[in-house]
Design a protein around this motif. Sequence first.
Motif, mmCIF file in Angstrom:
data_model
loop_
_atom_site.group_PDB
_atom_site.id
_atom_site.type_symbol
_atom_site.label_atom_id
_atom_site.label_comp_id
_atom_site.label_asym_id
_atom_site.label_seq_id
_atom_site.Cartn_x
_atom_site.Cartn_y
_atom_site.Cartn_z
ATOM 1 N N TYR A 36 -19.083 42.129 -17.317
ATOM 2 C CA TYR A 36 -19.289 42.625 -15.968
ATOM 3 C C TYR A 36 -18.683 41.640 -14.977
ATOM 4 N N GLN A 38 -19.238 40.295 -10.987
ATOM 5 C CA GLN A 38 -20.173 40.294 -9.871
ATOM 6 C C GLN A 38 -19.574 39.537 -8.697
ATOM 7 N N GLY A 41 -23.349 38.823 -3.275
ATOM 8 C CA GLY A 41 -24.148 39.791 -2.538
ATOM 9 C C GLY A 41 -24.115 41.204 -3.087
ATOM 10 N N ARG A 42 -23.540 41.352 -4.273
ATOM 11 C CA ARG A 42 -23.440 42.691 -4.860
ATOM 12 C C ARG A 42 -23.954 42.691 -6.298
ATOM 13 N N GLY A 43 -24.265 43.895 -6.780
ATOM 14 C CA GLY A 43 -24.686 44.004 -8.174
ATOM 15 C C GLY A 43 -23.491 43.924 -9.105
ATOM 16 N N PRO A 44 -23.734 43.593 -10.366
ATOM 17 C CA PRO A 44 -22.635 43.537 -11.341
ATOM 18 C C PRO A 44 -21.968 44.888 -11.515
ATOM 19 N N PHE A 46 -19.494 47.034 -14.230
ATOM 20 C CA PHE A 46 -19.025 47.087 -15.608
ATOM 21 C C PHE A 46 -17.501 47.021 -15.689
ATOM 22 N N PHE A 102 -28.107 39.072 -20.456
ATOM 23 C CA PHE A 102 -26.911 38.572 -19.796
ATOM 24 C C PHE A 102 -26.762 37.067 -19.987
ATOM 25 N N TYR B 35 -33.868 43.734 -13.306
ATOM 26 C CA TYR B 35 -33.506 42.338 -13.543
ATOM 27 C C TYR B 35 -33.812 41.552 -12.283
ATOM 28 N N LEU B 43 -28.797 36.744 -14.673
ATOM 29 C CA LEU B 43 -29.751 37.843 -14.582
ATOM 30 C C LEU B 43 -30.870 37.661 -15.600
ATOM 31 N N LEU B 91 -32.579 43.343 -9.069
ATOM 32 C CA LEU B 91 -31.533 44.325 -9.349
ATOM 33 C C LEU B 91 -32.055 45.406 -10.281
ATOM 34 N N GLU B 104 -22.584 51.649 -20.691
ATOM 35 C CA GLU B 104 -22.541 50.716 -19.579
ATOM 36 C C GLU B 104 -23.707 50.941 -18.639
ATOM 37 N N ALA B 105 -24.082 49.875 -17.982
ATOM 38 C CA ALA B 105 -25.143 49.939 -16.991
ATOM 39 C C ALA B 105 -24.529 49.962 -15.599
ATOM 40 N N PHE B 107 -25.345 49.243 -11.719
ATOM 41 C CA PHE B 107 -26.297 48.461 -10.941
ATOM 42 C C PHE B 107 -26.346 48.915 -9.485
ATOM 43 N N GLY B 108 -27.530 48.779 -8.902
ATOM 44 C CA GLY B 108 -27.656 48.925 -7.476
ATOM 45 C C GLY B 108 -27.250 47.636 -6.784
ATOM 46 N N GLN B 109 -27.360 47.644 -5.450
ATOM 47 C CA GLN B 109 -26.958 46.473 -4.669
ATOM 48 C C GLN B 109 -28.026 45.384 -4.673
ATOM 49 N N GLY B 110 -29.221 45.760 -5.104
ATOM 50 C CA GLY B 110 -30.280 44.772 -5.175
ATOM 51 C C GLY B 110 -31.162 44.732 -3.932
ATOM 52 N N ARG B 112 -33.086 41.822 -1.813
ATOM 53 C CA ARG B 112 -33.282 40.368 -1.649
ATOM 54 C C ARG B 112 -34.689 40.134 -1.121
#
Lengths: 112, 116
Positions: A36, A38, A41-44, A46, A102, B35, B43, B91, B104-105, B107-110, B112
């Motif tokens: 992945y 990254q 400030g963002r998610g991973p 794929f 991970f 996560y 993570l 996340l 595959e996974a 992901f959202g933006q998370g 904080r």
Amino acid sequence: SQKIEQNSEALNIQEGKTATLTCNYTNYSPAYLQWYRQDPGRGPVFLLLIRENEKEKRKERLKVTFDTTLKQSLFHITASQPADSATYLCALDHNYGQNFVFGPGTRLSVLP
Amino acid sequence: GAGVSQSPSNKVTEKGKDVELRCDPISGHTALYWYRQSLGQGLEFLIYFQGNSAPDKSGLPSDRFSAERTGGSVSTLTIQRTQQEDSAVYLCASSLEDRGWGTEAFFGQGTRLTVV
């Protein structure tokens, strides 16, 4: 104990060169391994998945190898560009795909 | 939208308060993961839902953490009596059912979370 290691916390390379990132694992028997990207400030996001019966997988400038004997995956970015600068995470399936574990990531900086 | 959506994007809370974090997975994805990522760290797996199976809660760090997934879709992660060490980006990810071939996974933006 189970462990996933990525070769270095940070890697700096010159634009146009090939970046090689390493992922080593201990006491896991993954059926597949993923990489992945990254950005801050963002998610991973794929990139590639390689299965245990595959030696190599390619996608554009990316190449992944998977050696289950060495318990290692190598991730290559050829003709690297500054836009490739990011943190790269390897992930492997755990408990027969029940979840992903991970590695700590390698922060790649491609210098112009 | 077509992606994984998390809310709120930022949350500041006082130590000792409870917080709820929400995740809307991609429609049709049966697997959902939470996560946690502390500043500059990797993570850390928290919990995994797959269809109607019992969730894998093996990553939850303490009994102050809990999560549920209603109707096989939206998930809520609850942290009770928050502590400063809970500060991190949480996340959420979803994926299609894994039949051992690999999936595959997304992901959202998370979210904080900052505990003050």
